[in-house]
Design a protein around this motif. Sequence first.
Motif, PDB file in Angstrom:
ATOM      1  N   LEU B  38       0.840  -1.207   0.000  1.00 31.26           N
ATOM      2  CA  LEU B  38       0.000   0.000   0.000  1.00 31.26           C
ATOM      3  C   LEU B  38       0.873   1.255   0.000  1.00 31.26           C
ATOM      4  CD1 LEU B  38      -2.748   1.397   0.248  1.00 31.26           C
ATOM      5  CD2 LEU B  38      -2.610   1.094   2.724  1.00 31.26           C
ATOM      6  N   GLN B 105      -8.805   6.966  -1.423  1.00 31.31           N
ATOM      7  CA  GLN B 105      -8.425   5.571  -1.185  1.00 31.31           C
ATOM      8  C   GLN B 105      -9.040   4.608  -2.190  1.00 31.31           C
ATOM      9  OE1 GLN B 105      -7.836   3.864   2.690  1.00 31.31           O
ATOM     10  NE2 GLN B 105      -7.957   5.848   3.697  1.00 31.31           N
ATOM     11  N   ALA B 109      -7.328   1.849  -4.496  1.00 37.11           N
ATOM     12  CA  ALA B 109      -7.746   0.439  -4.477  1.00 37.11           C
ATOM     13  C   ALA B 109      -7.961  -0.073  -5.893  1.00 37.11           C
ATOM     14  CB  ALA B 109      -9.032   0.288  -3.660  1.00 37.11           C
ATOM     15  N   LYS B 114      -7.628  -4.239  -6.364  1.00 36.67           N
ATOM     16  CA  LYS B 114      -8.402  -4.833  -5.267  1.00 36.67           C
ATOM     17  C   LYS B 114      -9.877  -4.889  -5.661  1.00 36.67           C
ATOM     18  CE  LYS B 114      -4.804  -5.125  -2.514  1.00 36.67           C
ATOM     19  NZ  LYS B 114      -4.250  -6.377  -2.016  1.00 36.67           N
ATOM     20  N   ILE B 117     -13.944  -4.034  -0.659  1.00 40.34           N
ATOM     21  CA  ILE B 117     -13.613  -2.936   0.260  1.00 40.34           C
ATOM     22  C   ILE B 117     -14.189  -3.228   1.643  1.00 40.34           C
ATOM     23  CG2 ILE B 117     -13.954  -0.465   0.734  1.00 40.34           C
ATOM     24  CD1 ILE B 117     -12.221  -0.926  -1.749  1.00 40.34           C
ATOM     25  N   PHE B 196      -9.176  -4.326   0.143  1.00 43.92           N
ATOM     26  CA  PHE B 196      -8.577  -3.032   0.486  1.00 43.92           C
ATOM     27  C   PHE B 196      -9.330  -2.492   1.696  1.00 43.92           C
ATOM     28  CE2 PHE B 196      -7.635   1.418   0.474  1.00 43.92           C
ATOM     29  CZ  PHE B 196      -6.425   1.582  -0.196  1.00 43.92           C
TER      30      PHE B 196
END
Lengths: 270, 407
Positions: B38, B105, B109, B114, B117, B196
């Motif tokens: 990340l 964010q 992601a 990803k 969530i 994520f």
Amino acid sequence: MPVSRISKAFENAKAENRAALVLYTMAGDPTPEISAKILENIAEGGADIIEIGFPFSDPMADGISIQKAAIRALENKMTLKKTFELVRNFRVKNQNTAIVLMGYLNPIESMGYAKFAQNCADCGVDGVIAVDDPPEEDMELRTGLKANDVALIRLATPTTDEHRLKKVIKDISGFVYYVSVAGVTGTKAIDTDAIKDKVSLVKSAAKLPVAIGFGIRTEEAAHNTAQLADGIVIGAALVDIVFNAYKDGNDCVKIAKDFAMRMKNAAVKN
Amino acid sequence: MNKQLHNDWSAYPDENGRFGQFGGRFVAETLMPNILALEEAYNKYKDDEDFKTEFSGLMTHYVGRPSPLYFAERLTEYYGGAKIYFKREELNHTGAHKINNCLGQILLAKRMGKTRIIAETGAGQHGVATATVCARFGLPCMVYMGAKDVERQSPNVFRMKLLGAEVNPVTSGTQTLKDAMNEALRDWVSNPHDTFYIIGTAAGPHPYPQMVRDFQSVIGKEAKEQILAAEGRLPDAIVACIGGGSNALGLFHPFLNDENVKIYGVEAAGLGLDTDKHAAAMAGGRPGVLHGNRTYLLQDDDGQILDAHSISAGLDYPGVGPELSFLKDTGRATYLSTTDDEALEAFQLCSRLEGILPALEPSHALARIGEIAKDIGKGGVVVLNISGRGDKDIFTIANAIGTDIGG
């Protein structure tokens, strides 16, 4: 003595053609008195190494069994300081079974790293696992333990790649704890076929015994896992069995001892 | 505390994610590779032109930025001190500042590939904002929320469900924000590859405190331009409430290097700092490690985390973001506190004088604004962050002030 007591545990098991049995129990669960008896009895039953959990209010890497055990322990007023007393009393009668403390960093940081490490040496603790203290952050703990000849044990996991593994196994002693599943304690069942290659990789890199834990609940799983590793770790299954027996008014100390005997037998190598 | 000289406050965190002794990455090994990946992705995309263009486009057309800087004339008159300006984050889409960070964010992601969530939420504002961006980008969303908060923030629970999110009530521990965060971390440990974790506050393991602060610092950047346009000068002081610290750092960070701007954070004193029912980690706690970072925490002698209490679910957390702890120890920020009752009074005063229902969280900051404005005096200027709107709190407030909501 401390680090060597862990090495001795693995040597003994190897001489008996089995994986070393590592059992986890939460200090102060189900009661402080019974907790002391459980330590004695699982050692007699066959645990080579006992991991004693010291409770934390926010066990982020634990599943529901050990979360609840931590809450019970805290309700019983168990602390890190009292966990050391538990070990000190255990050592009066038992000099052979290796003891590893396992928990989260904040109670250790709150006690102070030097004092914590000194307490480990004074009370007969042989190794320490701090779940939320990765190699990048554990310098203070590492330095304290090293000065007192107490083993720093780290976890290697399915997400630890080859590059990172080097960092994880640097500076550790005693053994490597291989976490068999990406997950919290006591939820997913172990899949020994899936981890075989990873475990051999860890074994050849670490030059230390490797114990596998997370997801071992049955004798069959214990037996299968024992074929891959130098040791097997069982935690949530024992915590559940003991608490359920206690709740039902049964002799949970004897049940814990029987569990240790059965798992020791299951851990024999083919 | 000794005030240290810092030439450049934007130099923090260092490469290890530290703000002095605070911050860091205290997570289980299973999550370390995720945290590092990340960090790498964030460093790669934060200066990427495509990323910045997409982010600022959404901020303008989806969130409705810039949010206004509003001169609170009647409140200023009421206190008779410095001019009080509100940064109107409650006018953003979804009614709070939380959406700024969630958009940043989720764009990250998506770029990291990803497909799922997760988020934790206290008051539900971050949960709603996360559910919103998940709907917008077509990703499944699981929100962890303390069972106690599910009860006291039911309108937000329903909003999340309408947006297609799954809300998972957390029954462990104190059943509030810290337990929701524990449960979200457990989920992430169990699903490290596809998931994520959108953390809503400027806490957690590095790079979250930095990343959340950076996405939120649009608040302070705009406020700075706006106050220069309105007053031709920087403010004498800026004020925000402190839960974990996302709205506070969003406002504070762009002003840190302006040493003449005083910075005030307001913690939740619950039933009072002399009781065990408050959430003022810096006034009543000491440094420790929780949820991936070292910071000020409410804890006992054994290092067990204590239950926080605040009438405001968004401030009901026993810790605080690590950068705020750093600003405390370096003396750059001054921290005050406000009780439940004082926040309720401030809420009513603001509602009646300005026609703005503030959320209970910024009501804590509002409760201290009179003293700050008087202290600075006439001719001065102060900016306060109204981080969210109060509609979500009307049931809690009705209950607390003993009013039948239908009557």
